[in-house]
Design an enzyme around this catalytic site. Structure first.
Site, PDB file in Angstrom:
ATOM      1  N   GLU A 121       0.935  -1.016  -0.237  1.00 18.10           N
ATOM      2  CA  GLU A 121      -0.085   0.015   0.035  1.00 18.10           C
ATOM      3  C   GLU A 121       0.848   1.330   0.100  1.00 18.10           C
ATOM      4  O   GLU A 121       0.320   2.234   0.453  1.00 18.10           O
ATOM      5  CB  GLU A 121      -0.853  -0.108   1.182  1.00 18.10           C
ATOM      6  CG  GLU A 121      -1.676  -1.343   1.486  1.00 18.10           C
ATOM      7  CD  GLU A 121      -2.232  -1.901   0.299  1.00 18.10           C
ATOM      8  OE1 GLU A 121      -2.654  -1.235  -0.603  1.00 18.10           O
ATOM      9  OE2 GLU A 121      -2.320  -3.218   0.232  1.00 18.10           O
ATOM     10  N   ASP A 209      -0.543  -2.079  -9.430  1.00 12.04           N
ATOM     11  CA  ASP A 209      -1.254  -3.502  -9.254  1.00 12.04           C
ATOM     12  C   ASP A 209      -1.193  -4.185 -10.693  1.00 12.04           C
ATOM     13  O   ASP A 209      -1.777  -3.549 -11.721  1.00 12.04           O
ATOM     14  CB  ASP A 209      -2.513  -3.932  -8.707  1.00 12.04           C
ATOM     15  CG  ASP A 209      -2.553  -3.212  -7.282  1.00 12.04           C
ATOM     16  OD1 ASP A 209      -1.488  -2.971  -6.606  1.00 12.04           O
ATOM     17  OD2 ASP A 209      -3.781  -2.983  -6.665  1.00 12.04           O
TER      18      ASP A 209
END
Length: 631
Positions: A121, A209
């Site tokens: 993150e 991602d």
């Protein structure tokens, strides 16, 4: 010349369903990597979390594909925490062990020495340089917003920096937020225009991602059937003014000096951590100001205060790490996904929390006795009680915030309280499907048409053996929908504690509760109130699978929510894991039961999730003595 680096991050959490991992491989990981393989001139960097890499290495096609690109110098492999932990909230020892474990796997399988670290993150805290350096890594990438929040101008982020903590120095690269929203969601000409407007000799990186190239809604058709990815790579390969480099080659680019970043994560995470009302105000302010580097949301650690369930798991893992819990289980229980929630399911997904709990319970398999201390950092002591059958956490207010079975390793109290999220304000805008190729951060969709029928917010945290006193006129429907106005609730109240006895005394109400722990949990409660009311105890219990479980009141199977009289026996059977919970009730005249559903966001849209079972065991009276035995 523009130096351009693509860093693909691929991760699946422990406990995720095998079919989801297989679908991610077929729809995203393999076709994405194969596309790069067919464009050997394009250098790039890639990260796989350890659990995922371990799984994918069983596929020979995957191994040959990645190994081939590493061998010919096209692909760089990054390390990081093996089980994708938020490194800043666990011990330095744990973090170093996590990183070295993944580095060892990469070296063993690919004969490759990683230099860079992927931070889950993009969570950054100032103490991380020392940890990364001690783990043998030289650099990391975080979002450009981290640098803007540190006071840098956007024009001064097209290079790389150094940062340090107490003399431990690493390199740090800004990842471009705008490119995250362009690739692969916009037409290529928009990316080209953006890159052409950069100053000469700029370095720009995108770290995001790999799943958005195939399993985010609409992206498989867009990237592969409609050919976006092939067009993009073919275009990139022919641009003489762009040099694709791996992130470890960042020193080809301009060095922009030392930088000291504040605590930060990617921008969306700082928004999701806000409570619903603050989120609304934040969004209104952002709409008025537009993109503004001086506007920032919350601190990502706020998830531990927003969700006590997350804080409980986190502090249990910290305790086990300090007290010598089984190392592999301790590390596995640090996987970040089940500790927070945003546009993805995360904490709201019971199967992810269940895997954290399984590892917590396995890690403490040999623990015995009782520990009394402030384990959850709320300023008050709790008791962690180990018996042969279960582990219980007795809070200072006389409730049980945890009941975990030791065999099978399963937490039957792992039920999430229903809270209002910021996106609940926007559900009227939800649509049943996504058109085009919006980023997952830009789209709000209804996965299940009836999800909004289950939108309920609890008036207090749901825990076990919570004494709840309601007005006499309260009806089942109001309790089921959270529309109650309790006279008194144990959870959060200031109660006098003496060992396992708890008391409260006021002009309005007198309480005496006590616990006994052995092969069973025995709870006795005496209550007096100055007016007739509903005096009762709440239980919140879950099984591993609602579809493979049964509930019984007395000898009748409990199929629907409602009110039941003469409820002396309650039974919960889990056919999947093979356990049975038997509850004997004395002194209560009625029982209310309702399944507990949350309404939450996932990558596929707004969905309802069965979190467990909610029971209210009560009697209408001015005085009540209720005894519950759970075995």
């Amino acid at each position: 010349m523009i130096f351009f680096s693509l860093l693909l991050h691929n991760h699946q959490p422990i406990g995720n369903f095998n079919y989801i991992i297989e679908r991610a491989y077929e729809k995203a990981y393999y076709p994405l990597l194969k596309a790069f393989y067919e464009h050997p001139k394009i250098k790039f960097s890639v990260h796989f979390s350890g659990f995922l890499l371990e799984t994918l290495l069983k596929k020979k096609k995957f191994y040959n594909l990645v190994g081939g690109m590493v061998e010919r110098g096209q692909a760089e492999l990054l390390s990081g925490g093996y089980y994708e932990p938020p490194l800043a909230v666990f011990s330095e020892r744990d973090g170093i062990e996590q990183i070295r474990k993944l580095t060892s796997l990469i070296k063993r399988e690919f004969s490759y020495e990683p230099e860079g670290a992927w931070l889950p993150e993009r969570i950054w805290e100032p103490q991380l340089p020392g940890l990364l350096k001690k783990a043998g890594l030289k650099y990391t990438l975080v979002d450009d917003t981290h640098f803007l929040w540190a006071g840098k101008s956007k024009e001064n982020t097209y290079g790389y920096f150094t940062t340090e903590d107490r003399g431990d120095v690493i390199d740090i690269i800004p990842g471009d937020k705008k490119l995250r929203y362009f690739i692969p969601f916009r037409e290529i000409n928009q990316t080209e225009e953006y890159l052409r407007n950069l100053p000469e000799n700029s370095f720009i990186a995108m770290g995001d991602d790999g799943e958005k190239f195939g399993i985010w809604p609409g992206t498989y058709d867009w990237c592969y059937k409609n050919g976006w990815l092939e067009r993009f790579l073919s275009w990139l390969e022919t641009q003489q003014w762009i040099e694709t480099i791996q992130t470890k080659e960042h020193k080809k680019a301009p060095y922009l000096g030392p930088v000291y970043l504040p605590t930060a994560s990617y921008e969306e995470l700082t928004e999701w951590v806000l409570d619903a009302e603050t989120y609304r105000k934040y969004k209104e302010t952002k709409e008025k100001l537009g993109e503004n580097q001086f506007l920032k949301g919350g601190f990502w650690r706020g998830f531990f205060s927003k969700y006590p369930e997350s804080n409980h798991m986190n502090k249990r893992v910290i305790f086990l790490s300090l007290k010598g819990g089984k190392r592999e289980n301790v590390l596995m229980a640090q996987c970040n996904d089940a500790y927070w929630h945003g546009i993805f399911g995360g904490l709201y997904l019971p199967h992810l929390r269940a895997e954290i709990w399984r590892n917590i319970i396995e890690a403490e398999k040999e623990f015995k006795g009782e520990y009394n201390f402030d384990f959850d950092s709320d300023g008050k002591d709790e008791s962690i009680i180990y018996t042969d059958k279960f582990t219980a956490v007795l809070d200072d207010d006389g409730t049980l915030s945890e009941i975990s079975l030791r065999k099978p390793p399963f937490c039957i109290s792992d039920v999430l309280t229903r809270r209002k999220e910021g996106y609940h304000n926007e559900l009227t805008k939800a649509v049943a499907h996504v058109e085009g190729t919006k980023s997952i951060h830009e789209a709000l969709r209804l996965k299940e048409p009836d999800a909004l029928d289950y939108l309920v917010f609890d008036p207090y945290r749901r825990v076990n053996f919570n004494l709840v006193v309601l007005p006499e006129w309260t009806e089942f429907f109001a309790w089921e929908k959270g529309k109650v106005f309790p006279i008194w609730v144990s959870k959060g109240s200031k109660i006098r504690r003496k060992g396992r006895k708890f008391s409260y005394n006021s002009d309005e109400i007198k309480i005496e509760n006590k616990f006994r722990f052995g092969d069973s949990i025995i709870f006795n409660s005496k209550t007096e109130i100055n007016k007739k009311a509903l005096i009762g105890v709440e239980l919140v219990l879950r099984t591993s699978s609602p579809e493979l479980s049964s509930l019984f009141v007395n000898s009748d199977e409990l199929r629907n929510p409602g009110e039941f009289n003469s409820s002396e026996n309650l039974k919960m059977i889990d056919s999947k894991l093979g356990f049975k919970i038997a509850i004997k009730i004395e002194g209560a005249k009625k029982l209310w039961y309702s399944p507990l559903y949350t309404v939450s966001s996932s990558e596929n849209g707004i969905e309802k999730v069965n979190q467990g079972n909610l029971f209210y065991i009560f009697t209408p009276a001015e005085k009540a003595e209720i005894r519950i035995k759970m075995k």
